[in-house]
Motif scaffolding. Structure first.
Motif, PDB file in Angstrom:
ATOM      1  N   LEU A 110       2.552   5.877 -44.608  1.00  0.00           N
ATOM      2  CA  LEU A 110       1.508   5.742 -45.616  1.00  0.00           C
ATOM      3  C   LEU A 110       2.056   4.990 -46.817  1.00  0.00           C
ATOM      4  CD1 LEU A 110      -0.020   9.346 -45.536  1.00  0.00           C
ATOM      5  CD2 LEU A 110      -0.877   7.324 -44.376  1.00  0.00           C
ATOM      6  N   LYS A 114      -1.529  11.260 -50.287  1.00  0.00           N
ATOM      7  CA  LYS A 114      -2.826  11.534 -49.661  1.00  0.00           C
ATOM      8  C   LYS A 114      -3.869  11.888 -50.721  1.00  0.00           C
ATOM      9  CE  LYS A 114      -0.656  13.169 -45.407  1.00  0.00           C
ATOM     10  NZ  LYS A 114      -0.497  14.310 -44.474  1.00  0.00           N
ATOM     11  N   TYR A 115      -4.225  10.889 -51.528  1.00  0.00           N
ATOM     12  CA  TYR A 115      -5.297  11.061 -52.510  1.00  0.00           C
ATOM     13  C   TYR A 115      -6.628  10.763 -51.828  1.00  0.00           C
ATOM     14  CZ  TYR A 115      -1.609  10.950 -56.062  1.00  0.00           C
ATOM     15  OH  TYR A 115      -0.495  11.214 -56.808  1.00  0.00           O
ATOM     16  N   SER A 116      -7.544  11.695 -51.921  1.00  0.00           N
ATOM     17  CA  SER A 116      -8.846  11.510 -51.283  1.00  0.00           C
ATOM     18  C   SER A 116      -9.648  10.456 -52.034  1.00  0.00           C
ATOM     19  CB  SER A 116      -9.611  12.832 -51.257  1.00  0.00           C
ATOM     20  OG  SER A 116     -10.908  12.640 -50.727  1.00  0.00           O
ATOM     21  N   GLU A 126     -10.614  17.516 -45.688  1.00  0.00           N
ATOM     22  CA  GLU A 126      -9.265  17.169 -46.123  1.00  0.00           C
ATOM     23  C   GLU A 126      -8.958  15.722 -45.746  1.00  0.00           C
ATOM     24  OE1 GLU A 126      -4.625  18.700 -45.467  1.00  0.00           O
ATOM     25  OE2 GLU A 126      -6.322  19.674 -44.454  1.00  0.00           O
ATOM     26  N   TRP A 127      -8.399  14.961 -46.677  1.00  0.00           N
ATOM     27  CA  TRP A 127      -8.040  13.561 -46.436  1.00  0.00           C
ATOM     28  C   TRP A 127      -6.624  13.501 -45.870  1.00  0.00           C
ATOM     29  CZ3 TRP A 127     -10.478   9.148 -45.951  1.00  0.00           C
ATOM     30  CH2 TRP A 127      -9.762   7.960 -46.019  1.00  0.00           C
ATOM     31  N   THR A 128      -6.486  12.897 -44.697  1.00  0.00           N
ATOM     32  CA  THR A 128      -5.191  12.834 -44.013  1.00  0.00           C
ATOM     33  C   THR A 128      -4.402  11.572 -44.325  1.00  0.00           C
ATOM     34  OG1 THR A 128      -6.183  11.799 -42.053  1.00  0.00           O
ATOM     35  CG2 THR A 128      -6.122  14.213 -42.126  1.00  0.00           C
ATOM     36  N   GLY A 129      -4.925  10.710 -45.181  1.00  0.00           N
ATOM     37  CA  GLY A 129      -4.299   9.420 -45.439  1.00  0.00           C
ATOM     38  C   GLY A 129      -4.950   8.288 -44.680  1.00  0.00           C
ATOM     39  N   PRO A 274      -2.788   2.188 -44.306  1.00  0.00           N
ATOM     40  CA  PRO A 274      -1.498   2.728 -43.856  1.00  0.00           C
ATOM     41  C   PRO A 274      -0.647   1.659 -43.188  1.00  0.00           C
ATOM     42  CG  PRO A 274      -3.272   3.462 -42.427  1.00  0.00           C
ATOM     43  CD  PRO A 274      -3.923   2.742 -43.568  1.00  0.00           C
TER      44      PRO A 274
END
Length: 420
Positions: A110, A114-116, A126-129, A274
């Motif tokens: 990344l 992992k900022y949404s 939930e943001w996974t990247g 990513p």
């Protein structure tokens, strides 16, 4: 001497100050008011309130100190202390781009934490990247590269309910006429980022005013128009009723109601891409270092198959490359004027859809090699410039069996920082 003393006495009387008269007058008025007030007090028995009497109600030490007020804070959209996070029932993972990314390809790193992109605390996912999955990965485990079958069934059922009975040819032609350029200027442009998440909200906003919306596809996504069509129908639950080149007409469905549209949370910013594996290796598989260098020099000297225009329509590029591989071993595509990220995405799509081997991206060129054991595909990837949708309602199941699910017939079209 007597005369002078009398004169001084006269001058003294003449210049005597008059304040004594005023003092007597004021003193007399004060005494009269005090006596009158005292008479009123005795007559009406007036008693002042305790708060007006300084001696009867002494201030406590806590009240003497003034309470300090909190500093003023203007309202902010990032302050989510009193608001609950949004909950969306859409049965698919939220991604920035649905046509230019795939769950089958896993990133190797990344570029940022992992900022949404939906904002802090604004979404219950939930943001996974890479995406915001519909299924919580901590609760249920899903195999890598595969989507939950329950979500696919939910999308199919929801789409069937919204679409209702299929359109007749007369109804389809009437909707096509309302979406022509001389009839309306309403249009959605689909550019190099493909079908983005916020574009779903734009499509539903257009469906408030009309039953169908015109979508113009340009640039990189037009290499794989079949993927664009499947993703549009899968994510919006609509139906494509007309396609001519890069222009589509998307129908909302018979049972669609604007007030019952799905809740689509908007992305506040574009997330960083990513890091994916390199597209071009130092040595091509099966060749030595010297043979790889010779092939790259030879590929740059080959006549160009075609020159791609900026923001053009590239739907016929894959059939052209497949036809060229019948006679030539190397193919070069001229990409002068295009951004580096654009022709890298095009090269990645050619690698997966032709299929072929990428040789180099030097000098704004795409050089591809067909490989040693090349066998032409019998069922070629041919997409006509104009598709007829008359009586094609029963062929949707056949297309899904041949080409797979909409998330499996395309791969990742990104490149990492090492290629840049």
């Amino acid at each position: 001497m007597v005369f002078t003393s009398k004169m001084f006495i006269f001058i003294g009387r003449a210049f005597r100050p008059k304040y004594s008269i005023t003092r007597r007058h004021l003193f007399s008025t004060l005494t009269t008011t005090s006596t009158s007030s005292s008479n009123l007090h005795q007559k009406y028995s007036f008693k002042p309130h305790q708060s007006l009497h300084p001696n009867l109600n002494p201030k406590s030490p806590n009240q003497s100190e003034q309470k300090t007020k909190a500093p003023y804070r203007p309202p902010s959209s990032l302050d989510r202390t009193r608001t609950k996070p949004l909950r969306s029932d859409l049965p698919f993972d939220f991604r920035f781009s649905y046509t230019e990314s795939s769950p089958a390809v896993r990133p190797i790193g990344l570029r940022e934490p992992k900022y949404s992109p939906f904002g802090p605390g604004r979404l219950d996912r939930e943001w996974t990247g890479v995406c915001a999955p519909a299924v919580n990965p901590k609760v249920e485990s899903v195999e890598e590269g595969k989507e939950d079958l329950k979500l696919e069934e939910k999308r199919k059922m929801k789409r069937e309910i919204i679409q209702g009975e299929p359109l007749t040819n007369a109804e389809r032609k009437a909707l096509m006429e309302t979406c022509q350029k001389h009839k309306t200027k309403r249009q959605i442009n689909l550019g190099r980022d493909g079908l983005t998440h916020n574009m779903l909200n734009d499509i539903h906003n257009h469906w408030k005013h009309a039953e169908a919306v015109r979508i113009k596809c340009m640039g990189v996504p037009t290499v794989d128009m079949k993927n664009v069509s499947t993703q549009l129908e899968d994510k919006t639950f609509g139906k494509i009723i007309h396609r001519h080149g890069g222009q589509l007409v998307l129908y909302r469905g018979r049972n669609y109601h604007p007030k019952r549209r799905p809740l689509i949370p908007l992305m506040l910013w574009k997330p960083q891409e990513p890091i994916y594996p390199r597209l071009i290796k130092t040595t091509i598989d099966g060749l030595s270092m010297e043979e790889t260098k010779e092939m790259r020099k030879k590929g740059l000297a080959v006549p160009a198959l075609t020159k791609l225009a900026k923001n053009g329509y590239y739907g016929s590029l894959i059939p052209m490359v497949r036809d060229a591989f019948l006679t030539d071993e190397l193919v070069r595509v001229d990409c002068k004027g295009l951004q580096k990220s654009d022709y890298k995405k095009i090269g990645c799509k050619l690698r997966d859809l032709v299929p072929c081997i990428l040789v180099t991206f030097d000098k704004e060129q795409i050089v591809i090699w067909r490989g040693k054991d090349y066998k032409p595909i019998e069922d070629g990837y041919f997409v006509t410039d104009r598709e007829s949708f008359d009586a094609l309602e029963g062929n949707s199941e056949i297309d899904t069996k041949e080409h797979g699910s909409p998330d499996d017939n395309h791969s990742q079209y990104k490149s990492d920082s090492e290629d840049e």
